[in-house]
Scaffold this active site. Structure first.
Site, PDB file in Angstrom:
ATOM      1  CG  ASP A   1      -1.879  -1.127   1.271  1.00  0.00           C
ATOM      2  OD1 ASP A   1      -1.514  -2.224   0.826  1.00  0.00           O
ATOM      3  OD2 ASP A   1      -3.005  -0.924   1.759  1.00  0.00           O
TER       4      ASP A   1
ATOM      5  CG  HIS B   1      -3.284   3.850   1.679  1.00  0.00           C
ATOM      6  ND1 HIS B   1      -4.577   3.868   1.195  1.00  0.00           N
ATOM      7  CD2 HIS B   1      -3.106   2.622   2.239  1.00  0.00           C
ATOM      8  CE1 HIS B   1      -5.159   2.709   1.449  1.00  0.00           C
ATOM      9  NE2 HIS B   1      -4.288   1.922   2.069  1.00  0.00           N
TER      10      HIS B   1
ATOM     11  CG  ASP C   1      -5.359  -0.288  -0.832  1.00  0.00           C
ATOM     12  OD1 ASP C   1      -6.210  -0.529  -1.706  1.00  0.00           O
ATOM     13  OD2 ASP C   1      -5.511  -0.573   0.368  1.00  0.00           O
TER      14      ASP C   1
ATOM     15  CG  ASP D   1      -9.276   6.610  -0.726  1.00  0.00           C
ATOM     16  OD1 ASP D   1      -9.583   7.762  -1.065  1.00  0.00           O
ATOM     17  OD2 ASP D   1      -9.914   5.599  -1.088  1.00  0.00           O
ATOM     18  NE  ARG D   2      -7.458   3.892   5.455  1.00  0.00           N
ATOM     19  CZ  ARG D   2      -8.270   4.021   6.509  1.00  0.00           C
ATOM     20  NH1 ARG D   2      -8.055   5.014   7.351  1.00  0.00           N
ATOM     21  NH2 ARG D   2      -9.270   3.196   6.707  1.00  0.00           N
TER      22      ARG D   2
ATOM     23  CG  ASN E   1      -9.200  -2.411  -0.025  1.00  0.00           C
ATOM     24  OD1 ASN E   1      -7.971  -2.461  -0.007  1.00  0.00           O
ATOM     25  ND2 ASN E   1      -9.899  -1.825   0.935  1.00  0.00           N
ATOM     26  CG  HIS E   2      -8.468   2.228  -0.312  1.00  0.00           C
ATOM     27  ND1 HIS E   2      -9.086   3.287   0.308  1.00  0.00           N
ATOM     28  CD2 HIS E   2      -8.246   1.309   0.660  1.00  0.00           C
ATOM     29  CE1 HIS E   2      -9.225   3.025   1.598  1.00  0.00           C
ATOM     30  NE2 HIS E   2      -8.718   1.832   1.840  1.00  0.00           N
TER      31      HIS E   2
ATOM     32  CG  HIS F   1      -4.803  -4.990  -2.167  1.00  0.00           C
ATOM     33  ND1 HIS F   1      -3.843  -4.036  -1.909  1.00  0.00           N
ATOM     34  CD2 HIS F   1      -5.839  -4.723  -1.323  1.00  0.00           C
ATOM     35  CE1 HIS F   1      -4.271  -3.241  -0.953  1.00  0.00           C
ATOM     36  NE2 HIS F   1      -5.486  -3.630  -0.576  1.00  0.00           N
TER      37      HIS F   1
ATOM     38  NE  ARG G   1      -9.400  -5.830   5.542  1.00  0.00           N
ATOM     39  CZ  ARG G   1      -8.571  -4.796   5.563  1.00  0.00           C
ATOM     40  NH1 ARG G   1      -9.050  -3.583   5.359  1.00  0.00           N
ATOM     41  NH2 ARG G   1      -7.286  -4.958   5.788  1.00  0.00           N
TER      42      ARG G   1
ATOM     43  CG  HIS H   1      -6.093  -5.783   2.413  1.00  0.00           C
ATOM     44  ND1 HIS H   1      -6.807  -4.678   1.993  1.00  0.00           N
ATOM     45  CD2 HIS H   1      -7.027  -6.662   2.882  1.00  0.00           C
ATOM     46  CE1 HIS H   1      -8.088  -4.876   2.186  1.00  0.00           C
ATOM     47  NE2 HIS H   1      -8.255  -6.063   2.728  1.00  0.00           N
TER      48      HIS H   1
END
Length: 823
Positions: free
Chosen positions: A567, A569, A599, A602-603, A631-632, A684, A746, A773
């Site tokens: 990730d 992010h 990913d 985001d974040r 998943n993002h 992922h 989740r 993940h």
């Protein structure tokens, strides 16, 4: 009606003969959304009514003569508006003028609408139409039959918006607008450039085929006369032209499919020209021309036209290779050899399919031979024209731009270079992609500082003057076999590409800017940059990278060495730390490939920059940089977090929405997982809870692409994105469900146990799973009896204190590397 205003002066004198315009009448009923079309049976398609304008005849008189036999009308109740005037090259052909025929009152419309096709069986009704039959078709029906190549060309669709704008506009009967709404140059005049550098694959293909400007002009004349008044080849017209070249009539559809690289079901002149160049016996089967030829060969045998060749399609190729060598194999022998060759691409059984990229790679690495004898004309195009008693003289090589806005390089190769090439062609003709050594000398020299920064990029051929290349070697490199790499990396070093411009902009974003004291901008900020310009560049990148993703397998098959990153992010700063540590010279000059596990957004605050960087590197080096979906990379997830808002904040609401949607369109086409050295599965989230795990690879290959809604369209993809390993604090295992329990943390997906992982690895002949993940304090975690590695590549995640890490897969080792991102 003022006929004087409707007259046209467009006519050309060609070889002493007067050439008149073609007048096209577009009759449209805006109430019922239908166009009047005529079935030109001998041409194999439907089109607007058209006629050649006679000498001393006005456009209005031509239109009147055209529609008098077709529909009942009162000449005082209709008016004309010139919609489009398409200009051809001044030395050849006719101009084509499109006129909208507009009724002044709705009372005459009902008289026109005889022959309208309705109902669900309209396709059958189209097929039984008589020659010159009249039919009214809706825009939707036109789109449908265009996919069947049942129109003469694409103009009814491509000009549809302009037509409707005119028909729906209010035009006063006493103020007829006869001005040209827009004018399109079909084939612009060619700007010759004396510079002898050639880095366009289409141009290289024409050079290899020895298509001089004279040959190209003759081909255009032939093409233009065949397609008038359209500018596209449909299947029937293509058949007429291609049979003249001596090709087998039984395989016309296969040749048409091979020429139609854009899958439009219609060909432009450039499509036709390049397809003939790929067929020409002069075109060598080595270097860049070979890669281009292999793409045509793949489409020729890919009957399903889906970028995935089945074993039966592949077997036809093997059969033709032997047939062209005068060999006739028995069915059993053919099947055995085809299966053996099929497996040379890393495929395990005849149930799998072969992708275009794997086919190109297999031929380029000499794992598959024999393609040089496929997809060939019986004689060169130059000889075809000579036998047709057409005079040809040596000339410069030119490449015209396509009528479909295909961007090509308008360069010429001078006569001196042609002489040198022709002098070495015979002695080097035995070097081909099937027999040559798989290594080639790259075409650029890189100068690097001791700090690892690239300071200079020079073309190898520019060093000829400096004495870096001997005379005999210079002759070798002047031939296409040495001059052009099979995988063309020249764009990697072309600073004018959108990808390199984006990377240049990101370097500016990274640095602070000072001038005489106070900072003009802080590091990792854009300052006064025109963000709309950056958005436009990013949108172009999205289109380029989408065309790469859409052709990749859902399961990538990679070989070591390979860096695997988890990730990110939106942590652009850590991404640059990885770059400066592991691929400072860029992916193309890095021995290992790069695999990112998803990913990207985001974040973090810099999701745009992360995506822009990765997309640019993917475009520049598609065979070294690989991106999986996380998943993002889902719209609904981004709506809950901040990437959607980040796009709107940085580019404005409207442009931000467009950028966000285009980026997610690319996410929809991303591969789902990767296999390194056939032993390391990279994904992922985690392994799926499917019962038939031994069919895992086949099931992954069947995941739809593009995949906009994984949750509803592919449960397998959804679990691969969301599943997690079972942690020590969760012990409630349902033994009846193959060691999987619902992922309560989740709210979707499953937890999987050590036993579930071991069973999965055993059933699929795998050694390890590497996934992302989940944030890890050290940047990584070894789990489930040492068979699962979790890697996380964004430090200080959400304000925490975790580190970033990567996995290096090399020399039968999985090496975990933590990155110090503090400096």
């Amino acid at each position: 009606m003022d006929q004087k205003n409707l007259s046209s002066s467009n006519s050309n004198t060609i070889d002493g003969l007067l050439s008149q315009d073609y007048i096209v009448g577009v009759i449209y009923d805006k109430i019922k959304d239908v166009y009047l079309m005529i079935n030109y049976q001998q041409r194999g398609g439907l089109w607007f009514p058209y006629s050649e304008r006679r000498i001393n005849e006005t456009s209005y008189q031509t239109i009147k003569r055209l529609i008098d036999p077709i529909i009942i009308h009162d000449s005082e109740q209709i008016q004309l508006v010139k919609v489009c005037s398409t200009k051809t090259l001044p030395f050849k052909g006719h101009d084509v003028l499109f006129y909208a025929i507009i009724p002044k009152s709705t009372t005459i419309i009902n008289i026109w609408l005889n022959g309208k096709i309705e109902g669900i069986d309209f396709e059958r009704q189209i097929n039984i139409l008589q020659n010159n039959a009249i039919v009214w078709l809706t825009t939707i029906q036109l789109k449908h039959i265009s996919k069947l190549s049942r129109l003469l060309g694409m103009e009814p669709l491509s000009l549809n918006k302009q037509f409707k704008d005119i028909f729906h506009s209010t035009i006063k009967s006493n103020n007829i607008n006869t001005s040209v709404i827009f004018e399109e140059v079909k084939i612009p005049q060619i700007e010759t450039i004396s510079k002898t550098s050639h880095n366009n694959s289409a141009e290289i293909l024409l050079i290899s085929a020895k298509f001089t400007s004279t040959i190209q002009e003759k081909l255009y004349e032939e093409y233009h006369n065949a397609v008038l008044p359209s500018d596209y080849l449909n299947l029937e017209t293509f058949k007429e032209l291609i049979l003249r070249k001596g090709l087998d009539s039984q395989h016309i559809i296969d040749y048409f499919r091979a020429f139609d690289s854009t899958q439009r079901n219609y060909l432009t002149f450039l499509d036709y020209l390049l397809g003939l160049a790929a067929l020409d016996p002069n075109t060598q089967h080595g270097g860049v021309p070979a890669e281009q030829r292999c793409r045509y060969i793949f489409r020729y045998y890919n009957i399903n036209n889906n970028q995935r060749m089945t074993f039966d399609e592949f077997k036809l190729m093997i059969k033709d290779i032997h047939k062209n060598k005068g060999e006739n194999l028995s069915n059993n022998t053919l099947n055995d050899e085809a299966l053996q060759m099929f497996r040379s691409f890393g495929l395990r059984s005849s149930d799998q399919t072969l992708s275009l990229m794997d086919f190109l790679s297999g031929v380029g690495q000499l794992r598959f031979r024999g393609t040089s004898v496929l997809f060939r004309l019986n004689m060169p195009i130059s000889e075809f024209f000579q036998r047709s008693s057409l005079s040809l003289t040596p000339n410069t090589l030119i490449i015209p731009s396509s009528t479909s806005n295909t961007i090509t390089s308008h360069r010429t190769l001078n006569t001196k270079t042609m002489t040198r090439r022709s002098g070495t062609q015979q002695q080097l003709s035995n070097i081909s992609i099937d027999e040559s050594h798989p290594y080639e000398i790259a075409t650029h020299i890189i100068k690097v500082k001791k700090t690892g920064v690239v300071v200079n990029i020079t073309s190898l051929y520019d060093l000829d003057v400096a004495g870096a290349i001997s005379g005999s070697t210079a002759l070798f490199f002047d031939d296409d076999n040495g001059k052009f790499d099979r995988i063309n990396s020249q764009n990697c070093f072309n600073q004018r590409t959108h990808a390199n411009e984006m990377l240049h902009g990101l370097r500016y974003f990274e640095r602070g800017a000072k001038e005489g004291g106070p900072a003009l901008k802080d590091p990792f900020s854009w300052g006064k940059v025109d963000m709309a310009g950056m958005a436009r560049c990013l949108l172009v990148l999205c289109k380029q990278v989408y065309s790469i993703f859409i052709k990749e397998d859902r399961l990538l098959r990679l070989t070591s060495a390979c860096y695997i990153l988890g990730d990110l992010h939106g942590n652009f700063r850590d991404l640059l730390c990885f770059e400066k540590t592991f691929w400072r010279l860029g992916p193309v000059l890095t021995p290992a490939s790069l695999l990112f596990l998803g990913d990207y957004v985001d974040r973090g605050q810099e999701g745009i920059e992360v995506v822009a960087y990765l997309f640019a590197q993917k475009v520049l080096c598609p065979h070294k940089v690989y991106l999986l979906r996380g998943n993002h990379e889902l719209r609904n997830v981004q709506d809950m977090f901040q990437f959607h808002g980040e796009c709107r904040r940085k580019f404005g609401i409207d442009l931000g929405e467009q950028v966000w949607e285009e980026i997610n369109r690319c996410f929809d086409a991303m591969p789902i997982c990767a296999l390194v050295d056939n032993r390391i599965l990279c994904v992922h989230g985690g392994i799926p809870s499917l019962d038939n795990k031994n069919d895992f690879f086949k099931l992954v290959s069947q995941i739809p692409c593009p995949l906009r809604d994984p949750e509803n369209e592919s449960p397998l993809a959804w679990e691969l994105l969301w599943n997690d390993p079972l942690s020590n604090d969760i012990r409630d295992i349902d033994n009846t469900n193959n060691e999987f329990i619902l992922n309560v943390r989740r709210g979707t997906g499953f937890f999987f146990s050590s036993k579930a992982l071991n069973d999965f690895l055993y059933q699929n002949s795998l050694s390890y799973v590497v996934r992302a993940h989940e944030v890890q304090q050290q940047g990584f975690k070894v789990q489930l009896n040492g068979r699962l590695l979790t890697v996380f590549s964004s430090s200080h995640y959400c304000g925490g204190e975790n580190e970033a890490a990567t996995v290096l897969c090399d020399s039968n080792k999985l090496r975990l590397i933590r990155l110090d991102t503090s400096s």
